[in-house]
Motif scaffolding. Structure first.
Motif, mmCIF file in Angstrom:
data_model
loop_
_atom_site.group_PDB
_atom_site.id
_atom_site.type_symbol
_atom_site.label_atom_id
_atom_site.label_comp_id
_atom_site.label_asym_id
_atom_site.label_seq_id
_atom_site.Cartn_x
_atom_site.Cartn_y
_atom_site.Cartn_z
ATOM 1 N N GLN A 1 0.837 -1.204 0.000
ATOM 2 C CA GLN A 1 0.000 0.000 0.000
ATOM 3 C C GLN A 1 0.872 1.253 0.000
ATOM 4 O O GLN A 1 0.553 2.254 -0.663
ATOM 5 N N GLN A 2 1.975 1.221 0.735
ATOM 6 C CA GLN A 2 2.909 2.350 0.740
ATOM 7 C C GLN A 2 3.479 2.579 -0.655
ATOM 8 O O GLN A 2 3.630 3.723 -1.109
ATOM 9 N N LEU A 3 3.803 1.484 -1.346
ATOM 10 C CA LEU A 3 4.322 1.582 -2.710
ATOM 11 C C LEU A 3 3.269 2.177 -3.645
ATOM 12 O O LEU A 3 3.585 3.022 -4.496
ATOM 13 N N LEU A 4 2.020 1.763 -3.487
ATOM 14 C CA LEU A 4 0.943 2.299 -4.327
ATOM 15 C C LEU A 4 0.751 3.793 -4.078
ATOM 16 O O LEU A 4 0.508 4.565 -5.017
ATOM 17 N N THR A 5 0.868 4.216 -2.831
ATOM 18 C CA THR A 5 0.779 5.646 -2.507
ATOM 19 C C THR A 5 1.898 6.415 -3.192
ATOM 20 O O THR A 5 1.689 7.485 -3.786
ATOM 21 N N GLU A 6 3.101 5.853 -3.124
ATOM 22 C CA GLU A 6 4.265 6.455 -3.779
ATOM 23 C C GLU A 6 4.031 6.553 -5.283
ATOM 24 O O GLU A 6 4.320 7.579 -5.909
ATOM 25 N N PHE A 7 3.494 5.489 -5.876
ATOM 26 C CA PHE A 7 3.191 5.459 -7.311
ATOM 27 C C PHE A 7 2.168 6.531 -7.671
ATOM 28 O O PHE A 7 2.349 7.289 -8.639
ATOM 29 N N ASN A 8 1.110 6.636 -6.904
ATOM 30 C CA ASN A 8 0.057 7.611 -7.197
ATOM 31 C C ASN A 8 0.567 9.046 -7.129
ATOM 32 O O ASN A 8 0.061 9.929 -7.830
ATOM 33 N N GLU A 9 1.585 9.266 -6.297
ATOM 34 C CA GLU A 9 2.140 10.614 -6.158
ATOM 35 C C GLU A 9 3.097 10.985 -7.287
ATOM 36 O O GLU A 9 3.458 12.162 -7.439
ATOM 37 N N THR A 10 3.515 10.007 -8.094
ATOM 38 C CA THR A 10 4.442 10.298 -9.197
ATOM 39 C C THR A 10 3.756 10.962 -10.378
ATOM 40 O O THR A 10 4.414 11.599 -11.205
ATOM 41 N N GLY A 11 2.444 10.795 -10.482
ATOM 42 C CA GLY A 11 1.731 11.316 -11.640
ATOM 43 C C GLY A 11 1.748 10.373 -12.821
ATOM 44 O O GLY A 11 1.136 10.650 -13.864
ATOM 45 N N CYS A 12 2.447 9.242 -12.694
ATOM 46 C CA CYS A 12 2.465 8.242 -13.766
ATOM 47 C C CYS A 12 1.166 7.434 -13.742
ATOM 48 O O CYS A 12 0.571 7.235 -12.679
ATOM 49 N N ASN A 13 0.776 6.946 -14.893
ATOM 50 C CA ASN A 13 -0.430 6.114 -14.987
ATOM 51 C C ASN A 13 -0.127 4.622 -14.947
ATOM 52 O O ASN A 13 -1.044 3.803 -14.849
ATOM 53 N N ASN A 14 1.174 4.280 -15.052
ATOM 54 C CA ASN A 14 1.547 2.874 -15.121
ATOM 55 C C ASN A 14 2.637 2.557 -14.099
ATOM 56 O O ASN A 14 3.639 3.270 -14.014
ATOM 57 N N LEU A 15 2.433 1.492 -13.351
ATOM 58 C CA LEU A 15 3.436 0.983 -12.413
ATOM 59 C C LEU A 15 3.936 -0.348 -12.944
ATOM 60 O O LEU A 15 3.143 -1.259 -13.209
ATOM 61 N N LEU A 16 5.235 -0.452 -13.131
ATOM 62 C CA LEU A 16 5.848 -1.687 -13.619
ATOM 63 C C LEU A 16 6.705 -2.287 -12.515
ATOM 64 O O LEU A 16 7.622 -1.636 -11.998
ATOM 65 N N LEU A 17 6.415 -3.527 -12.145
ATOM 66 C CA LEU A 17 7.173 -4.248 -11.121
ATOM 67 C C LEU A 17 7.702 -5.544 -11.722
ATOM 68 O O LEU A 17 7.044 -6.165 -12.562
ATOM 69 N N TYR B 1 -6.136 -6.395 -5.632
ATOM 70 C CA TYR B 1 -6.182 -4.969 -5.954
ATOM 71 C C TYR B 1 -6.826 -4.692 -7.318
ATOM 72 O O TYR B 1 -6.760 -3.568 -7.810
ATOM 73 N N ARG B 2 -7.446 -5.691 -7.910
ATOM 74 C CA ARG B 2 -7.965 -5.493 -9.268
ATOM 75 C C ARG B 2 -9.207 -4.612 -9.316
ATOM 76 O O ARG B 2 -9.602 -4.176 -10.402
ATOM 77 N N GLU B 3 -9.835 -4.364 -8.163
ATOM 78 C CA GLU B 3 -10.964 -3.420 -8.144
ATOM 79 C C GLU B 3 -10.464 -1.983 -8.269
ATOM 80 O O GLU B 3 -11.194 -1.100 -8.728
ATOM 81 N N GLN B 4 -9.231 -1.740 -7.844
ATOM 82 C CA GLN B 4 -8.674 -0.391 -7.864
ATOM 83 C C GLN B 4 -7.798 -0.128 -9.089
ATOM 84 O O GLN B 4 -7.683 1.005 -9.544
ATOM 85 N N TYR B 5 -7.164 -1.197 -9.616
ATOM 86 C CA TYR B 5 -6.210 -1.027 -10.704
ATOM 87 C C TYR B 5 -6.461 -2.070 -11.789
ATOM 88 O O TYR B 5 -6.943 -3.167 -11.522
ATOM 89 N N ASN B 6 -6.077 -1.699 -13.000
ATOM 90 C CA ASN B 6 -6.072 -2.645 -14.112
ATOM 91 C C ASN B 6 -4.758 -3.424 -14.030
ATOM 92 O O ASN B 6 -3.687 -2.859 -14.251
ATOM 93 N N ILE B 7 -4.838 -4.697 -13.689
ATOM 94 C CA ILE B 7 -3.625 -5.493 -13.446
ATOM 95 C C ILE B 7 -3.357 -6.448 -14.605
ATOM 96 O O ILE B 7 -4.256 -7.157 -15.068
ATOM 97 N N GLN B 8 -2.104 -6.449 -15.053
ATOM 98 C CA GLN B 8 -1.696 -7.351 -16.132
ATOM 99 C C GLN B 8 -0.410 -8.054 -15.725
ATOM 100 O O GLN B 8 0.564 -7.412 -15.326
ATOM 101 N N PHE B 9 -0.414 -9.366 -15.824
ATOM 102 C CA PHE B 9 0.783 -10.160 -15.522
ATOM 103 C C PHE B 9 1.514 -10.479 -16.823
ATOM 104 O O PHE B 9 0.910 -10.973 -17.773
ATOM 105 N N ILE B 10 2.805 -10.196 -16.837
ATOM 106 C CA ILE B 10 3.638 -10.489 -18.006
ATOM 107 C C ILE B 10 4.492 -11.702 -17.682
ATOM 108 O O ILE B 10 5.248 -11.703 -16.698
ATOM 109 N N ALA B 11 4.368 -12.757 -18.483
ATOM 110 C CA ALA B 11 5.126 -13.999 -18.239
ATOM 111 C C ALA B 11 5.692 -14.513 -19.554
ATOM 112 O O ALA B 11 4.988 -14.532 -20.579
#
Length: 365
Positions: free
Chosen positions: A73-89, A104-114
């Motif tokens: 959740q702390q990381l998501l807060t940090e992400f939201n404060e960057t102004g970016c629309n995409n978080l890549l982990l 967290y899929r109710e709050q974000y569009n989540i895509q897994f890359i494999a």
């Protein structure tokens, strides 16, 4: 739901180290493109565990990890404060955390890359990794059936969860990718590489040569402790003509190859794999490298010993002292004395040294 979470889960031995190195060293450029890629550490060989440490915690006395939702959740807060629309982990450890991310899929569009790599290649690469990092001392077993793998886990996950959350990409050589793996990954983000981009030519976290594999498998017997990481990092720099080899006999290799094709086809039936046809053609055309029977040959021990002597004499000396304090078989004693000779600290009497020399010559024949 405009914000997207892209979770690169590997799995292991599918170019993850190359991807993480490039992303980490281009985090500023990614941010200028609206993608937040948090920084993570790289070791002296540019190898990393990616973002594992940000919110995964290792359970005591085990290699398993636990998802810390407060830290995430702390990381998501940090992400939201960057102004970016995409978080890549990115981390191979995220492969088994898919259910936690999906909370967290109710709050974000989540895509897994494999990335999808054929099991008959993966099994040898993962075995090599187990010798490098996980203390493996046993030779690679030759079975009639492929063991359960990451492909099986992917099949299970996609069967349970919506296929829309998975972006599967074929993994292989240059005939599989239309471009290269970095360009392929950026495609998932609807990005093109920056101006002046050139594909990564040097491999990161590549498999051990046969000499290093068998040397490390031998020393793994001696509970290396802090020496383990130092030896691994040093051996990463060893160059050899025996980089391309196989530990699988011809009949086992062919059996694994056919079963690998079946798994890839089963996965494709559940969710589309980018460059699927290229992957199938690659697997069908793949030939086994030269087979080498697993054994630490004296010439190989000498080559690795000389390399360590030149690269880090103090490390070799510590290793020899450490092994000498353990319970040793006759063969261990012979190997140890050979290393002592390289260091100029051999302690054998002349008669036993002549006997050892004859034995080593016999083993070479």
């Amino acid at each position: 739901m405009n914000k997207k979470l892209y979770i690169h889960v590997g799995p292991p031995k599918t170019g993850t180290s190359v991807i993480q190195f490039w992303l980490s060293t281009h985090a500023s450029w990614l941010r200028s493109q609206g993608v937040y890629y948090p920084q993570h550490e790289l070791d002296s060989n540019s190898v990393s565990s990616g973002h594992r440490a940000l919110f995964l915690e290792r359970l005591s006395q085990t290699t398993r990890t636990q998802f810390n939702h407060a830290k995430f959740q702390q990381l998501l807060t940090e992400f939201n404060e960057t102004g970016c629309n995409n978080l890549l982990l990115s981390s191979e450890f995220f492969f088994y955390q898919i259910p936690e991310f999906l909370k967290y899929r109710e709050q974000y569009n989540i895509q897994f890359i494999a990335y999808v790599r054929a099991d008959f290649e993966l099994i040898e690469s993962l075995y090599n990794q187990s010798v490098k990092r996980n203390g493996q001392v046993l030779p690679l077993p030759h079975r009639s059936q492929l063991p359960k793998s990451y492909l099986d886990e992917l099949i299970d996950s996609i069967s349970i969860y919506s296929e829309c959350t998975f972006n599967l990409r074929a993994y292989g050589d240059s005939t599989v990718f239309r471009t290269d793996i970095i360009t392929d990954l950026l495609t998932c983000l609807d990005l093109e590489p920056p101006t002046g981009y050139t594909p990564q030519s040097e491999k990161i976290n590549s498999s051990y040569s046969f000499e290093c594999l068998e040397f490390k498998r031998w020393v793994n017997k001696f509970d290396l402790g802090d020496l383990d990481r130092r030896i691994d990092q040093c051996l990463q720099g060893f160059k050899s003509n025996s980089q391309a080899y196989s530990l699988l006999p011809a009949n086992t290799y062919q059996c694994y190859k056919e079963q690998s094709l079946e798994k890839i086809m089963a996965l494709q039936a559940l969710a589309p794999i980018e460059n699927y046809e290229n992957l199938i053609n690659y697997v069908k055309a793949k030939n086994r490298a030269s087979y080498i029977h697993q054994e630490l040959y004296p010439d190989h021990l000498t080559k690795v010993g000389k390399y360590l002597l030149e690269a880090d004499k103090a490390l070799l000396s510590e290793l020899v002292t450490h092994i000498g304090s353990k319970e040793l078989s006759d063969l261990d004693v012979q190997y140890l004395e050979l290393l002592r000779q390289l260091l100029g600290t051999d302690t054998l009497p002349e008669q036993k040294r002549l006997w050892l020399s004859k034995l080593m010559r016999k083993m070479r024949e």
